[in-house]
Motif scaffolding. Sequence first.
Motif, PDB file in Angstrom:
ATOM      1  N   VAL A 158       0.856  -1.180   0.000  1.00 30.07           N
ATOM      2  CA  VAL A 158       0.000   0.000   0.000  1.00 30.07           C
ATOM      3  C   VAL A 158       0.895   1.233   0.000  1.00 30.07           C
ATOM      4  N   ARG A 159       0.745   2.106  -0.995  1.00 31.40           N
ATOM      5  CA  ARG A 159       1.496   3.360  -1.031  1.00 31.40           C
ATOM      6  C   ARG A 159       0.738   4.399  -0.224  1.00 31.40           C
ATOM      7  N   ARG A 160       1.430   5.030   0.707  1.00 32.10           N
ATOM      8  CA  ARG A 160       0.790   6.044   1.532  1.00 32.10           C
ATOM      9  C   ARG A 160       1.827   7.081   1.960  1.00 32.10           C
ATOM     10  N   THR A 161       1.324   8.243   2.322  1.00 38.99           N
ATOM     11  CA  THR A 161       2.187   9.313   2.797  1.00 38.99           C
ATOM     12  C   THR A 161       2.226   9.289   4.320  1.00 38.99           C
ATOM     13  N   VAL A 162       3.425   9.391   4.878  1.00 39.67           N
ATOM     14  CA  VAL A 162       3.575   9.458   6.324  1.00 39.67           C
ATOM     15  C   VAL A 162       4.059  10.853   6.714  1.00 39.67           C
ATOM     16  N   ARG A 163       3.613  11.273   7.883  1.00 41.48           N
ATOM     17  CA  ARG A 163       4.013  12.569   8.451  1.00 41.48           C
ATOM     18  C   ARG A 163       5.159  12.333   9.415  1.00 41.48           C
ATOM     19  N   VAL A 164       6.250  13.079   9.254  1.00 38.14           N
ATOM     20  CA  VAL A 164       7.469  12.862  10.040  1.00 38.14           C
ATOM     21  C   VAL A 164       7.610  13.947  11.098  1.00 38.14           C
ATOM     22  N   VAL A 173      16.650  12.649   7.564  1.00 37.47           N
ATOM     23  CA  VAL A 173      16.834  11.770   6.412  1.00 37.47           C
ATOM     24  C   VAL A 173      15.780  12.025   5.340  1.00 37.47           C
ATOM     25  N   LEU A 174      14.506  12.144   5.755  1.00 34.80           N
ATOM     26  CA  LEU A 174      13.402  12.189   4.798  1.00 34.80           C
ATOM     27  C   LEU A 174      12.726  13.539   4.679  1.00 34.80           C
ATOM     28  N   GLY A 175      12.985  14.464   5.607  1.00 31.68           N
ATOM     29  CA  GLY A 175      12.259  15.725   5.592  1.00 31.68           C
ATOM     30  C   GLY A 175      10.933  15.595   6.321  1.00 31.68           C
ATOM     31  N   ALA A 176       9.961  16.420   5.940  1.00 35.00           N
ATOM     32  CA  ALA A 176       8.684  16.489   6.660  1.00 35.00           C
ATOM     33  C   ALA A 176       7.785  15.292   6.424  1.00 35.00           C
ATOM     34  N   GLY A 177       8.043  14.535   5.372  1.00 29.34           N
ATOM     35  CA  GLY A 177       7.189  13.393   5.082  1.00 29.34           C
ATOM     36  C   GLY A 177       7.694  12.656   3.866  1.00 29.34           C
ATOM     37  N   ALA A 178       7.080  11.520   3.575  1.00 32.67           N
ATOM     38  CA  ALA A 178       7.502  10.712   2.437  1.00 32.67           C
ATOM     39  C   ALA A 178       6.366   9.796   2.029  1.00 32.67           C
ATOM     40  N   GLU A 179       6.343   9.421   0.757  1.00 30.30           N
ATOM     41  CA  GLU A 179       5.433   8.378   0.297  1.00 30.30           C
ATOM     42  C   GLU A 179       6.161   7.051   0.422  1.00 30.30           C
ATOM     43  N   VAL A 180       5.539   6.082   1.077  1.00 30.06           N
ATOM     44  CA  VAL A 180       6.218   4.836   1.421  1.00 30.06           C
ATOM     45  C   VAL A 180       5.355   3.647   1.037  1.00 30.06           C
ATOM     46  N   SER A 181       5.966   2.455   1.055  1.00 28.04           N
ATOM     47  CA  SER A 181       5.283   1.207   0.714  1.00 28.04           C
ATOM     48  C   SER A 181       5.034   0.399   1.981  1.00 28.04           C
ATOM     49  N   CYS A 182       3.758   0.240   2.347  1.00 24.25           N
ATOM     50  CA  CYS A 182       3.388  -0.466   3.581  1.00 24.25           C
ATOM     51  C   CYS A 182       2.762  -1.818   3.269  1.00 24.25           C
ATOM     52  N   VAL A 220      19.509   4.399  15.977  1.00 28.63           N
ATOM     53  CA  VAL A 220      18.519   3.363  16.259  1.00 28.63           C
ATOM     54  C   VAL A 220      17.205   3.870  15.685  1.00 28.63           C
ATOM     55  N   LEU A 221      16.782   3.282  14.568  1.00 26.58           N
ATOM     56  CA  LEU A 221      15.621   3.754  13.826  1.00 26.58           C
ATOM     57  C   LEU A 221      14.854   2.561  13.285  1.00 26.58           C
ATOM     58  N   GLY A 222      13.543   2.579  13.461  1.00 29.38           N
ATOM     59  CA  GLY A 222      12.692   1.549  12.879  1.00 29.38           C
ATOM     60  C   GLY A 222      11.573   2.182  12.092  1.00 29.38           C
ATOM     61  N   VAL A 223      11.267   1.617  10.932  1.00 19.50           N
ATOM     62  CA  VAL A 223      10.172   2.104  10.096  1.00 19.50           C
ATOM     63  C   VAL A 223       9.203   0.959   9.826  1.00 19.50           C
ATOM     64  N   LEU A 234      17.475   5.431  -1.604  1.00 23.50           N
ATOM     65  CA  LEU A 234      18.354   4.705  -0.690  1.00 23.50           C
ATOM     66  C   LEU A 234      18.614   5.458   0.608  1.00 23.50           C
ATOM     67  N   ARG A 235      17.843   6.495   0.893  1.00 26.38           N
ATOM     68  CA  ARG A 235      18.201   7.381   1.996  1.00 26.38           C
ATOM     69  C   ARG A 235      18.260   6.679   3.342  1.00 26.38           C
ATOM     70  N   LEU A 236      17.345   5.773   3.622  1.00 28.52           N
ATOM     71  CA  LEU A 236      17.384   5.086   4.916  1.00 28.52           C
ATOM     72  C   LEU A 236      18.590   4.154   5.013  1.00 28.52           C
TER      73      LEU A 236
END
Length: 250
Positions: A158-164, A173-182, A220-223, A234-236
């Motif tokens: 599922v492609r969705r936008t997340v708020r950071v 790394v990503l700025g204020a938000g990103a479209e990601v694959s969930c 220490v980061l989890g997504v 490849l930013r993460l």
Amino acid sequence: MNASPASPAAPVPGPRPVVGISCYTDDAAWGVWEQRAALLPQGYVDGVTRAGGAAVLLPPQPETDSAARIVAGLDALVLAGGPDIDPARYGASPHPRTGPPHPERDAWELALARAALDRDVPVLGVCRGLQLLNVACGGTLRQHLPEGSHQRVPARFVRRTVRVRPGTRLAGVLGAGAEVSCYHHQAVDRLGAGLLPTAWADDGTVEAAEADASLGHRHVLGVQWHPETDLTDLRLFASLVTAARKETAV
């Protein structure tokens, strides 16, 4: 809110740090063979290597005491996606939609995660990896999200936008938000000790967490999403490799 544009994030220059990646054991077929095998989607290896790291697979092993020695030889650790964590690991009874337990993998990856936290080895958790980090720090999980919200059909992201959250490592790394694959039906519930929520879906589901900066961890980061499925960004992985290289130089 506009999502930040994807960036190819060129490989981090310098000697390749060794990045361990936890993986599955499952039945597999190749050539004339059908056997039990250690498996991992190739996207994880490609993400690490394209970002400048050297990938090493870490399949579940029965003797968890060896996890600390293995982590001591790594420059970074990726906790990969996979099946549901046994709810007994965080003091809960199983939901009817929670998958069957995988005790050997749970024990192995929890030992890897705790050893990495103890030794300040940089960590990136992916989907199950975020949930595992949370459980390793004493947190709990939501065992089943509303139908179709984050996992609509089998084997389709599922492609969705997340708020950071501003001012966090993830925002850097990503700025204020990103479209990601969930692709997940579980999520973080109560945050574990020392973890901060750093990204949310539009329904309020926690989509990322990281160690509180005051604890002094390098990385220490989890997504909750799957960066290994989109290697145009490849930013993460690059962030992890950069932290790993700093670890190597110490």
